[in-house]
Write a protein that holds these residues in place. Sequence first.
Motif, mmCIF file in Angstrom:
data_model
loop_
_atom_site.group_PDB
_atom_site.id
_atom_site.type_symbol
_atom_site.label_atom_id
_atom_site.label_comp_id
_atom_site.label_asym_id
_atom_site.label_seq_id
_atom_site.Cartn_x
_atom_site.Cartn_y
_atom_site.Cartn_z
ATOM 1 N N LEU A 179 0.837 -1.193 0.000
ATOM 2 C CA LEU A 179 0.000 0.000 0.000
ATOM 3 C C LEU A 179 0.870 1.240 0.000
ATOM 4 N N ASP A 213 0.349 5.025 1.019
ATOM 5 C CA ASP A 213 -0.641 5.865 1.665
ATOM 6 C C ASP A 213 -0.596 7.276 1.096
ATOM 7 N N ALA A 239 -3.967 -8.076 4.142
ATOM 8 C CA ALA A 239 -4.631 -7.016 3.370
ATOM 9 C C ALA A 239 -4.306 -5.660 3.957
ATOM 10 N N THR A 268 -5.383 -1.330 3.304
ATOM 11 C CA THR A 268 -6.111 -0.299 2.560
ATOM 12 C C THR A 268 -6.115 0.974 3.380
ATOM 13 N N GLU A 269 -6.413 2.099 2.732
ATOM 14 C CA GLU A 269 -6.434 3.402 3.400
ATOM 15 C C GLU A 269 -7.811 4.006 3.231
ATOM 16 N N ASP A 270 -8.371 4.537 4.346
ATOM 17 C CA ASP A 270 -9.669 5.188 4.242
ATOM 18 C C ASP A 270 -9.495 6.659 3.870
ATOM 19 N N TYR A 302 -13.291 -3.225 1.658
ATOM 20 C CA TYR A 302 -13.873 -2.225 0.761
ATOM 21 C C TYR A 302 -14.499 -1.167 1.652
ATOM 22 N N THR A 324 -16.989 0.194 6.520
ATOM 23 C CA THR A 324 -15.885 -0.623 6.051
ATOM 24 C C THR A 324 -16.400 -2.054 5.939
ATOM 25 N N GLN A 350 -12.233 -11.497 -1.279
ATOM 26 C CA GLN A 350 -12.132 -10.144 -1.821
ATOM 27 C C GLN A 350 -13.532 -9.613 -2.102
ATOM 28 N N THR A 395 -3.366 -9.740 -1.635
ATOM 29 C CA THR A 395 -4.159 -8.686 -2.271
ATOM 30 C C THR A 395 -3.332 -7.946 -3.313
ATOM 31 N N PRO A 396 -4.020 -7.418 -4.356
ATOM 32 C CA PRO A 396 -5.436 -7.651 -4.650
ATOM 33 C C PRO A 396 -5.617 -8.974 -5.397
#
Length: 962
Positions: A417, A419, A457, A459-461, A502, A508, A542, A602-603
Amino acid sequence: MMRQLGILCTLFVMFLCEAQEQSRLPLSDYFSETWNTRSGLPHNSINSVAQTQDGYLWVATWEGLARFNGQEFKILTRAHINDLPDSGLRALTPTPDGGLYIAGSRGGISLYNHRQWDTKRSASTMVNHLIEIADKSLWLALENDGVFYREANSNTDLPIIENVSAYRVIEDNQGVVWAATSAGLYKIDNKTPTLMTPEYGLPNAPVYNLLITRGGSLIVGSEKGAWIQAGNQFKPIHKKLTNESISSLLEDNHGDLWFGTINKGVLRLSPDGIEQLDANNGLPANRTLSLLQDRENSIWIGTNAGLFRLRESPFSSWTQKRGLADDYTRTVLSHSDGSLWAGGSSGLNIIKNNRAQLVAGSKEGSPYSVLSLLEAPNGDVWAGTYTSGVLKVKDNKFIPYLNRSNGLGSNEVRALLFDSKKRLWIGSAMGLTRVNEDGSLDQFTNEKDLPSGFILALTEDKAGNVWVGTGNGVVVFDIISEKFNTIDFTEGFSAQYAFGFYIDETYTWMATDRGLVRYELSTSKMAMLGLEQGLPIDKLFQIVPSNGSFWLSSNRGIIQIDKAHIQSILNTPNGIKPPPLNYQLYDEGDGMLSAQANGGSTPSAVAHYDGSLWFATAKGVSTVKPARLTASTEIALPTIIENINVDGKPIALPLLGESVFIPPGVSRLSFHYAGLSFIMPQRLNFQTRLVGFNDSWVNRQHMTGAEYTNLPPGEYTFMVRASYPNAQWQDNQQVVHIVIQSFFWQKAHFKFAVFVFFLMVIYGIYKYRLYHYKQIEIELTNRVEKQTQDLQTQANAFAYQATHDQLTDMPNRRAFDSWLAHNFATYKQQQRPLAIAILDIDHFKRINDNWSHIVGDKVICTIATILKNGCHEDQHIARWGGEEFTIVFPDKTALQAKEICETLRKSIEHYDFSAFGEGLNVTASFGLSDSTSVGDYDRLLSRADQALYKAKNSGRNCTEII
């Protein structure tokens, strides 16, 4: 030469420009299926394939006719086709009005239309092909005999071309008939044939098949290639087809041309060039006998080894055969430049312009095993590997970046990731590594920061917080506090592994090993969609959103669920049953080569720029275009009622407009139906309705039958309709009218006759009884008068006995209660006082015990006499029961009545009872109350009774008032 080439190009563009504005699939992307005798076909040589207007697919073989409804073949032989002398069938030709001509090896011809067979006069020899033109006349292509013309309703065949084998006849837009024969191509104008000799451009060779394209061009399939008409001349369609022996022709919905060959399988000509499908690519055999495209755009290929179907399945796959380094893929990436990257056990591929290119580079001669992918903000691609840490892709080559030797916790990298602060996060099997802009490294491990060092996994919000999925839950790196916060799964969820995220505006969504978890960002509330809510499998890898749906990858296929539907289930309040979960599970039957969608990194699934979705699987990368699924549900879906069974036995289906008459006494009526979809027959949904029994539609789900028991006689209308999954019900209902007949005793006129007879019998009995009663009326009258008098006397006696005490001849408690209940309300309404006294003989039990019950009875009678003599006529006296008496004092208060009671008490006290027994003295206690302070007579009695108890407790032989 250049001029000739220009003409050919122009002609080629002419028929290709007729193509629809749809994207075509390469032959390798089609999903294929094969049917043969093991699948229910009567023979493996498929001489002809046709589809009628009702939607059925028909297959002609050497051992009879087969009708296919998408799930099973129904075999029709000479036993079903009246008077047809042929078991071997050669040709099938649909008619414009929905019928179907069937022609056979011995010249037999039959027309099937509206569920009826009409056997025609046989031809002289085997019918290879026939057509019906506008005036209902027939053109016949016969083996060895040539071409014949048969006028409508005639039994005479007029020879047009003789002493050749004719294989096909066709009529063009100008009404000219063309015939493919062993002698070459014939043009028949006004029943006059002309052989198209080599001077017209055709080779001197047999012609096997003909096709008129939608643009009106004539295509000729011969022993020496395929040709197209250009004015009065014929030109080769493509140089690669010149030496092929063409046995069948087809123009598909794209305008592409398909050529069945004698020994090379099937060739397709499109703007992309020539493609070949043969036995090496799955075709049952290279000898192709027939071609058809059905209304769902599937291609049916009849060979001498079975029936083969190519369909644009929901999913297609990229595998090693199409250029991937390996079939076992683990990660996919949609790049901003429009390319698709697929990483697996044997390296990394870039898929672009329908080609797969391998990224160069290896470790000590072995390919890199790619687990995860990431596109950097500048477009560079980073790869996480199984044993080599993080690599960077530059100029389609791998460049080592970070591994254990220079600071990475583990070389097994499953998540990457970048960021919003341009820091690279690397999730490995030994924790989380952050590469800062200055190149420094921060390490986060399970010793103090993480619940597990196994990172799956990242991810960034939108706030810049980093979500981390691990092998033991989820943590969030807070961008402000620079600390990790644990997301605790709700007790009972029992989820551990978080494989994918997601994040939308509110929630989330997490793919876990126990289902789909929804985490509300504002309240931290959790909800789960798992096995208990109806998911077919709880381990999800996923989440890919697309057009309002969630596509969830799993080891059993790809699950599609409407997002709003998920929300409705998860938002259902506790204690209320949620709606049933509706989903679609796509697997090998939908074009995936493997239902195992790998998701440990991921992904593992992405949405591409063109709307397609890509999933890493154990056998290549599977891709689906949801728009293609939506388009498939918009195709007309015919619904057919195939069978009606009465008490388990089939009956003949009615003709159009007719009703089915069923004999009386039927206990079980069943209907069997089908939706004529050959793309997804097992997924179709059905609804039925039986008007006259239940006027509402009943959901049958995927069931293809409905049964009703013990229906009463009457008229009914059975209706059935079908729909594709996740689609609206089409206006395709089929209807059959049913009349269940009744026994004669169930018919209305019989019931009316019975009713009239019953009335007559009743009337006769009535008249007889009336006469009989008249005869005894006088005797009965006399008896009644005498008995009435006797009964009246007896009734009076009974009434008196019922209201009077036998010992004292005074009114009893019943009479007293009746009087009081009848008069109390009147006194209250008139505001007149009413007093009641209850008298009880003191120590009466001692009298019975010491002097006998006889003496006690005499004492009661004496006191009754004293009371009668001491009271006025309007003062009602009654024996209350045992040794108790009641006295009613109308228009007197309790105080006024007390004077009378005291007089009576003293009279009893001073009376000489010694005549009844020596030393016998009798006294009595009185309890008094009146109506001035009570609302009902029960309360009045209760108060008088309380006053009596008060007198008893005060020493007896006294009068008390309450």
